[in-house]
Every structure is written in C-alpha cells, then in structure tokens.
Design a protein around this motif. Structure first.
Motif, short mmCIF file in Angstrom:
data_model
loop_
_atom_site.label_atom_id
_atom_site.label_comp_id
_atom_site.label_asym_id
_atom_site.label_seq_id
_atom_site.Cartn_x
_atom_site.Cartn_y
_atom_site.Cartn_z
N GLU A 59 14.30 -2.84 43.24
CA GLU A 59 12.92 -2.10 43.43
C GLU A 59 13.09 -0.84 44.05
N ALA A 60 12.19 0.02 43.52
CA ALA A 60 12.18 1.61 44.23
C ALA A 60 10.76 2.02 44.20
N GLY A 61 10.38 2.94 44.91
CA GLY A 61 9.24 3.66 45.12
C GLY A 61 8.29 3.02 45.91
N ALA A 85 15.09 4.78 37.54
CA ALA A 85 14.33 4.39 38.69
C ALA A 85 13.98 5.31 39.68
N PRO A 86 14.96 6.29 40.13
CA PRO A 86 14.54 7.33 41.14
C PRO A 86 13.77 8.33 40.56
N ALA A 89 10.41 6.54 40.74
CA ALA A 89 9.65 6.40 42.06
C ALA A 89 9.30 7.55 42.87
N ASP A 90 10.01 8.98 42.27
CA ASP A 90 9.62 10.04 42.97
C ASP A 90 8.26 10.46 42.19
N TYR A 93 5.77 6.01 41.24
CA TYR A 93 5.44 4.43 40.68
C TYR A 93 6.50 3.55 41.64
N ARG A 94 5.92 2.30 41.61
CA ARG A 94 6.85 1.19 42.21
C ARG A 94 7.40 0.59 40.99
N VAL A 95 8.84 0.68 41.02
CA VAL A 95 9.69 0.54 40.01
C VAL A 95 10.27 -0.88 40.23
#
Length: 340
Positions: A59-61, A85-86, A89-90, A93-95
């Motif tokens: 999970e990221a973001g 993903a990064p 996220a930047d 978004y919630r990834v």
C-alpha cells in the motif's frame, strides 16, 4: 504532493506513446519521468483476510485518497508496480497492490479449499479484498492475469470500478474458443501453456530450480528489450516460493484449455462471462509493441467490447511486463483513465 490535475505535467508519458482515442483524456508531456528500476521495494506490506484468502498486499499513498488497485500477472508479482506506485501515491492516490492467490504472502485460509485458478475465482478474490478494505470503487489497472481480472470485475461489477487500464485489452477467457488451434507461430509463443498441460510440466513447476529457470526464460522471451538484472528477477522470484504457487499456475493454464474443471460455485459467473459482456466503464487499453502475444497493436480485435469512454495507446519498445518496463506510461494511463 502532486495533484491529479497536474500529474501529467509532472511526469509526461515517459515513452514514445501512440494514442488512438475516442473521447481521449488530455495530457501535457513534460519531464521528469521515473526510470524503470528506480525503486526496489514497497515501504508498506500488509495482510488482510478476504474471502477464502489471507491476502498480502503493498500500500502507498494517502489513506483517504481515491483508490487504484494494481493487478499483476504471471510469472510476475507486486514488484511489477514498484515504480508505478510511488508515482500514483505522489499524485494523491491510495495505491493497493495485492499478491494474487498462490503468490507471495497470499495464502488460503483453509487447507481444504480447492487450489482453483479459474478466472472468476481470481476476480472474486479482488472484490473480496475491496470489501475487506471497505473500498467501494477503485480504478483497476493490470496486465496479463491482472488485465483479465480487472476486465471481469469491470464487466460484471461496473459499480465497483471507477475506471480501467487494461494491457492487451479484453482478456476474458473464452474456454470453448481456446480449444481451436492458433496459427503455428502463435502456438509456439504459448509453449509453456502446453507444457503445463503435461505431468512433466507440472513436476517442473513443483521443482524449485526448474520453476525459477522457466519463469526467467518467459521474462526474457516476452520482454525482449527489457534489460533487467538478476536482482530484479530474484525479488519477484521470491513470490514463486508460495506453497500453492505450482498448483495455482498449473490449474490456471489447464482450465483455460478446458483440461481441468472449475468449481460449481463459480458456474454462474462463468456463464455470464461466456456471453462476452461489454465493459462500460471509462477505459484505456495499452498494447506493448514488443509483446509476442499480441497479433496486432491497433486494438481493433477487441475494440467492440469497450462501450464506454475509451482510449487506446501503443507503447513502442515495450514488452509484456508493461508497468515495470514503462512505469511512467502506465501511471499516466491510470490518471488519464480516471479523467475520461
């Protein structure tokens, strides 16, 4: 944090992308881009019980951002999205990037559950994951098995899908059609599918070194221009050590060819999928020009299945593992699909 509106100005397309569009999202090419391999790991790995599985996922973001679920294929894992993903996220978004059943840290809750990898079972895994995480709607983005899974959810449960990014287009499996021979060159490309139909192939997948080397060979053949190093492959190969990996992979390919049964509880979904349901949600399809599985990269073979807002893009110089080979272009497609 980069807003979704300004994301395209921040990352550009990242590769020479050709767009064939209908109601296309606007985008403004600019630098910087992220180089493939810029990241090697996810900062956060989690587990959640969902349906018949204990699903491992990255999970990221931001926790309350709009959700993107990224779905990998075979023989890959969540690291296909380690650079995507990064970027997302930047952009706010919630990834969510789950290991599919039989991969990585995703395990079955009960030893008696059938190690079934038919297409509707895998799709229902992701619906169950969304339910467990209290995600009502998300952008779904995938390739290979992940494209198929995302296509199915978009077709059968469109209310759960904000938008779709599907590499290689409409990949819902038509089992009766799979029984028909393909042109010899295409059959040659699918060699491992027929290998897995034999007991020799099953034993190979159950044998660690053979499994490792076979998957590495598939990477090399399906991404001919991707100059990945040993460490990149080994990070993904760790996901092949799942105790159910061989059983899931073998069943998936045998089921597709009509050589293995599915489960009765999925019959109603397979009946719906046999009718080749259309995808009505906003969609961007991506065709990597160097993918040996693609007979064409203009998208015409599957265009009729996408009836909502739509854009098609061709990715020159890119092979089968699109998000890992061209992370900026893949992330760009996610943001643009969300704006269609």
């Amino acid at each position: 944090m980069i807003s979704r509106r300004t994301f395209t100005r921040a990352v550009g397309l990242g590769v020479g992308t050709t767009a064939l569009s209908l109601g296309a999202a606007s985008h403004a090419p600019a630098a910087p881009t992220v180089a493939p391999g810029a990241h090697t790991a996810f900062p956060t790995l989690k587990q959640v019980r969902a349906g018949v599985l204990d699903i491992g996922y990255a999970e990221a973001g931001p926790k309350h951002g709009p959700v993107v679920v990224c779905l990998h294929g075979w023989p890959y894992d969540i690291h296909s999205f380690v650079d995507v993903a990064p970027l997302l996220a930047d952009a706010g978004y919630r990834v969510i990037v789950p290991y599919l059943r039989g991969h990585g840290t995703t395990t079955f809750l009960a030893p008696t559950t059938v190690r079934n990898a038919q297409q509707s079972a895998i799709a229902l895994d992701i619906v169950a994951l969304m339910d467990a995480l209290q995600i009502h709607r998300a952008v779904l983005a995938g390739f290979d098995w992940g494209s198929r899974t995302a296509d199915i959810i978009a077709a059968l449960w469109p209310e759960r899908v904000e938008a779709l990014v599907s590499v290689s287009g409409y990949l819902v499996t038509d089992v009766p059609a799979q029984r028909n021979p393909l042109p010899p060159k295409a059959e040659h490309t699918w060699w491992y599918q027929y290998y897995f139909a034999t007991e020799r192939g099953r034993v190979a997948m159950e044998t660690r070194q053979n499994r490792h080397d076979l998957c590495r060979l598939v990477w090399e053949e399906t991404s001919p221009a991707w100059d990945f190093d040993d460490a990149t492959f080994e990070r993904t190969a760790a996901a092949f050590e799942n105790p159910d990996y061989a059983a899931i992979v073998i069943h998936n390919y045998r089921w597709r060819l009509g050589l293995a049964d599915g489960e009765r509880r999925y019959d109603r979904y397979e009946h719906l999928l046999a009718a080749r349901p259309a995808v009505t949600v906003p969609t961007i399809t991506l065709d990597p020009a160097l993918d040996p599985f693609l007979a064409t990269t203009d998208g015409t073979a599957y265009r009729k299945y996408f009836t909502g807002p739509y854009e098609h893009r061709v990715l020159p110089g890119v092979g089968h593992n699109v998000p890992q080979e061209a992370p900026t272009a893949f992330a760009q497609a996610v943001v643009d699909a969300d704006r269609l």
